[in-house]
Motif scaffolding. Structure first.
Motif, mmCIF file in Angstrom:
data_model
loop_
_atom_site.group_PDB
_atom_site.id
_atom_site.type_symbol
_atom_site.label_atom_id
_atom_site.label_comp_id
_atom_site.label_asym_id
_atom_site.label_seq_id
_atom_site.Cartn_x
_atom_site.Cartn_y
_atom_site.Cartn_z
ATOM 1 N N PRO B 22 -50.344 23.635 -23.446
ATOM 2 C CA PRO B 22 -50.686 22.234 -23.308
ATOM 3 C C PRO B 22 -49.437 21.187 -23.635
ATOM 4 O O PRO B 22 -49.402 20.225 -23.045
ATOM 5 C CB PRO B 22 -51.647 22.033 -24.491
ATOM 6 N N PRO B 25 -47.053 19.598 -20.255
ATOM 7 C CA PRO B 25 -47.756 18.232 -19.710
ATOM 8 C C PRO B 25 -47.178 16.855 -20.617
ATOM 9 O O PRO B 25 -46.907 15.980 -20.120
ATOM 10 C CB PRO B 25 -49.174 18.195 -19.595
ATOM 11 N N ILE B 26 -47.469 17.234 -21.897
ATOM 12 C CA ILE B 26 -46.981 16.021 -22.836
ATOM 13 C C ILE B 26 -45.389 15.757 -22.680
ATOM 14 O O ILE B 26 -45.073 14.705 -22.819
ATOM 15 C CB ILE B 26 -47.575 16.761 -24.332
ATOM 16 N N ARG B 28 -43.321 16.617 -20.125
ATOM 17 C CA ARG B 28 -42.953 15.911 -18.925
ATOM 18 C C ARG B 28 -43.599 14.562 -18.651
ATOM 19 O O ARG B 28 -42.716 13.721 -18.413
ATOM 20 C CB ARG B 28 -43.811 16.897 -17.775
ATOM 21 N N THR B 29 -44.559 14.363 -19.278
ATOM 22 C CA THR B 29 -45.263 12.971 -19.034
ATOM 23 C C THR B 29 -44.328 11.935 -19.838
ATOM 24 O O THR B 29 -44.028 10.745 -19.577
ATOM 25 C CB THR B 29 -46.621 12.775 -19.582
ATOM 26 N N LYS B 32 -41.005 11.342 -18.409
ATOM 27 C CA LYS B 32 -41.390 10.399 -17.077
ATOM 28 C C LYS B 32 -41.833 8.689 -17.737
ATOM 29 O O LYS B 32 -41.213 7.880 -16.994
ATOM 30 C CB LYS B 32 -42.675 10.874 -16.437
ATOM 31 N N LEU B 33 -42.487 8.838 -18.730
ATOM 32 C CA LEU B 33 -42.844 7.580 -19.370
ATOM 33 C C LEU B 33 -41.621 6.660 -19.967
ATOM 34 O O LEU B 33 -41.657 5.427 -19.590
ATOM 35 C CB LEU B 33 -43.875 7.511 -20.234
ATOM 36 N N ARG B 37 -39.499 3.035 -18.447
ATOM 37 C CA ARG B 37 -39.531 1.783 -19.379
ATOM 38 C C ARG B 37 -38.310 0.939 -18.677
ATOM 39 O O ARG B 37 -37.268 1.463 -18.379
ATOM 40 C CB ARG B 37 -39.370 2.093 -20.884
ATOM 41 N N ASP B 112 -48.003 4.496 -30.123
ATOM 42 C CA ASP B 112 -48.805 3.929 -29.312
ATOM 43 C C ASP B 112 -50.302 5.002 -29.151
ATOM 44 O O ASP B 112 -51.142 4.392 -28.749
ATOM 45 C CB ASP B 112 -48.162 4.170 -27.981
ATOM 46 N N ALA B 118 -55.513 6.880 -28.603
ATOM 47 C CA ALA B 118 -55.494 7.976 -27.716
ATOM 48 C C ALA B 118 -55.499 9.529 -28.232
ATOM 49 O O ALA B 118 -55.982 10.265 -27.537
ATOM 50 C CB ALA B 118 -54.075 7.770 -26.749
ATOM 51 N N LEU B 121 -58.410 11.231 -27.407
ATOM 52 C CA LEU B 121 -58.326 11.785 -25.833
ATOM 53 C C LEU B 121 -57.613 13.282 -25.838
ATOM 54 O O LEU B 121 -57.689 14.066 -25.023
ATOM 55 C CB LEU B 121 -57.564 10.853 -24.820
ATOM 56 N N TYR B 122 -56.629 13.140 -26.584
ATOM 57 C CA TYR B 122 -55.751 14.464 -26.497
ATOM 58 C C TYR B 122 -56.577 15.777 -27.377
ATOM 59 O O TYR B 122 -56.873 16.736 -26.589
ATOM 60 C CB TYR B 122 -54.331 14.352 -27.468
ATOM 61 N N ARG B 125 -59.338 17.667 -25.969
ATOM 62 C CA ARG B 125 -58.926 18.932 -24.909
ATOM 63 C C ARG B 125 -58.738 20.131 -25.612
ATOM 64 O O ARG B 125 -58.506 19.987 -26.798
ATOM 65 C CB ARG B 125 -57.759 18.496 -24.099
ATOM 66 N N LEU B 127 -56.437 21.596 -26.861
ATOM 67 C CA LEU B 127 -55.132 21.649 -27.405
ATOM 68 C C LEU B 127 -55.151 21.559 -29.142
ATOM 69 O O LEU B 127 -56.106 20.799 -29.346
ATOM 70 C CB LEU B 127 -54.079 20.729 -26.861
ATOM 71 N N ASP B 131 -49.672 21.899 -30.740
ATOM 72 C CA ASP B 131 -49.284 21.648 -29.283
ATOM 73 C C ASP B 131 -48.890 20.074 -29.034
ATOM 74 O O ASP B 131 -48.064 19.809 -28.320
ATOM 75 C CB ASP B 131 -50.643 21.788 -28.323
#
Lengths: 303, 290
Positions: B22, B25-26, B28-29, B32-33, B37, B112, B118, B121-122, B125, B127, B131
């Protein structure tokens, strides 16, 4: 059976949060009710595998709550009460990201994100940043992220908070459809009793860490008491005292309707006999449906 | 002919990944984020200026005859040895750019999530906390590695290519290991610093202020204490100086201060361990449901 809990005990230090909770929840929609501090959140934490019970055992979707927490969370969708999102992401990336975190392959998560966003009514706004969404849209987004990995069981915490009446109706219809037609079991925790009454056929009422009532909503209303609504003319005091002495409860509404809650085996003719004894004219007598609010107040012991 | 799908909810007929990690994706995201910026990309590009300057230095060192016109002291400056790589990996400019980049793309990594709630939300899941932390740490480590490990290895390869021989490798067979190990330490240190600051607040700006304060105030404080007590041990309070000292130990060059380098190494390890402890305390998966 979606959820089976047997004799669950849990304490935060000296404070007993759950005291011998045993439950069986099948398919469809089930409402979870209870006043603040009743143990609802602790129960959900235990069912999601965040807390290990001090005593007792249980299974969610056949997975053990003590040893298979990850499998539970993969098969369950959770919609939190709080307004929560990841900033700087558009809705479709956000939903797909959470799908990936559930274990979905990246491309399938993205495809599925589009589908569920359309389903919850955010299709046209799916490329907008989530921080630009209104409260109602964020509520729908939370439902979308809970559905993205196609869970078999949904935990919904106050799903209609922050919604206007029409938005609330739409969300309730979606949840109702998910539970009844799409074969996903729903556990709905809400303070808005009419929401639970609208879509749940089962209800669990927790009070002080114990199950105060559980079962089919219709049965619970029938079993605990019956309700009659009367309009009468005359002095009420003696009539009230006699019925209260016979384990009935009387309430007078603002528009002068008398609500009489009677034990299940109480003969309604006794109401007429008591009225006759105290020279009351009964001008209206309607056997009424008990509302969930009344059931809740009675079970939890609040007015 | 494919059937037109009816609008509405459809069950997903795919399979969850086996051997699911898991944190990927954290990471990679998060990367990307960060690139999304404002100002991040130009800052990121500017951070490679020293790497290009050092690459030019390596090129010139192999073509000294061609660059005689630039001055006679070039030979002295452009000795490509462990000290050259040590100086690249301890550049003040690079460390400052790391802080600047992370103030744009890393300060909000945990802050954040706290601010917008959030975390729940993690953790709803499949994880675990490790993770989540590994994912967030991976984002910082990626950028720090891009500015330290990757250019240092490229510089090493460029030296071999421009010289057309393996002399550097033969003379200093341990050098590549030193580059990797010291870069890993720098990655660990900055990851710990940034995640620590990001987890201590739910406000990104406060996290940025904390990052710069901890890094620079440690040097100022150690300097003041050194002036008062005249004890070299006061210098152990400076994070930057500790990195310099450890680099000297790893690259077998004379340390700039009369202190054993392993003491600085222990200080940095203690800082990383303390940061992990605090971050771990702050991020609690059990608080998913309030």
């Amino acid at each position: 059976m979606s959820i089976e809990l047997n004799n669950i005990h849990f304490s935060y230090g000296q404070v007993k949060a759950l005291n011998g909770v045993s439950l069986q929840i099948g398919g469809g929609a089930t409402g979870l009710l209870g006043p603040n501090g009743a143990g609802k959140s602790t129960l959900i934490k235990i069912m999601l595998g965040f807390l290990a019970p001090d005593q007792g055992e249980g299974k969610v979707l056949g997975y053990d709550i003590k040893s298979e927490q990850k499998l539970i969370r993969q098969a369950v969708g959770y919609m939190p009460e709080d307004e929560c999102y990841i900033p700087d992401m558009d809705a479709v990336s956000f939903t797909a990201y959470l799908g990936e975190l559930s274990g979905m392959p990246r491309q399938e998560a993205m495809k599925r994100a589009h589908e569920v966003l359309f389903y919850v009514g955010l299709g046209e706004a799916r490329y907008r940043l989530v921080e630009t969404y209104s409260s109602g849209m964020r509520q729908r987004l939370k439902l979308a992220q809970a559905l993205v990995h196609d869970p078999k069981l949904l935990f919904l915490d106050e799903p209609t908070s922050n919604l206007d009446p029409s938005g609330r109706q739409e969300i309730l219809e979606l949840i109702g459809e998910i539970a009844s037609v799409k074969g996903i079991s729903v556990l709905l925790s809400s303070h808005i009793l009419s929401d639970i009454e609208a879509i749940c056929d089962q209800v669990i009422i927790l009070n002080q860490g114990e199950v105060a009532a559980s079962g089919s909503l219709a049965d619970l209303k029938m079993v605990n008491y019956r309700l009659y609504e009367l309009k009468v003319k005359g002095e009420l005091d003696g009539f009230r005292q006699e019925l209260e002495a016979r384990a009935c409860r009387l309430e007078e509404t603002e528009d002068k309707i008398i609500k009489i809650f009677t034990p299940p085996d109480f003969d309604p003719m006794e109401i007429f006999r008591a009225a006759a004894r105290y020279k009351l004219q009964v001008r209206q007598f309607v056997p009424s449906q008990t509302s969930l609010e009344e059931l809740f107040a009675r079970v939890v012991g609040v007015d | 002919m494919t059937t037109i799908r009816e609008k509405g909810y459809h069950h997903w007929d795919g399979q969850f990944k086996e051997n699911f990690r898991p944190f990927w994706p954290i990471i990679r995201t998060g990367i990307k984020l960060a690139f999304q910026r404002k100002k991040f990309k130009p800052l990121f590009a500017a951070s490679f200026i020293p790497a290009f300057a050092y690459a030019a230095g390596i090129y010139i060192s192999e073509r000294l005859e061609d660059f005689k016109s630039m001055g006679s002291g070039l030979e002295k400056f452009l000795q490509i040895n462990p000290a050259f790589f040590k100086s690249y990996l301890t550049l003040d400019f690079t460390y400052f750019m790391i802080l600047l980049l992370m103030s744009v793309g890393g300060a909000g990594l945990i802050a954040d999530d706290f601010r917008h709630q959030a975390i729940q939300l993690y953790f709803a899941r499949p994880l675990e906390k490790k993770d989540y932390l590994l994912g967030k740490a991976g984002v910082v480590a990626f950028f720090v590695g891009c500015l330290t490990l990757v250019p240092a290895l490229i510089l090493f390869i460029l030296k071999l290519l421009f010289s057309g021989s393996f002399r550097l490798l033969v003379e200093y067979p341990w050098l590549i290991l030193s580059i990797i190990l010291f870069s890993a330490l720098v990655m660990m240190f900055f990851t710990a610093l940034i995640l620590l600051c990001s987890s201590l607040t739910n406000n990104r700006n406060q996290a940025i202020a904390l990052m710069f304060s901890i890094y620079f105030l440690s040097s100022i404080l150690s300097g003041v204490l050194f002036l008062i007590f005249r004890s070299p041990y006061a210098l152990l309070l400076s994070l930057k100086l500790n990195l310099d000292q450890v680099a000297a130990g790893f690259f077998l060059v004379k340390p700039s201060r009369e202190l054993p380098w392993y003491l600085s190494f222990l200080v940095l390890l203690a800082f990383v361990a303390f940061s992990y402890f605090l971050v771990s305390k702050k991020v609690r998966s059990v608080e998913v449901i309030k």
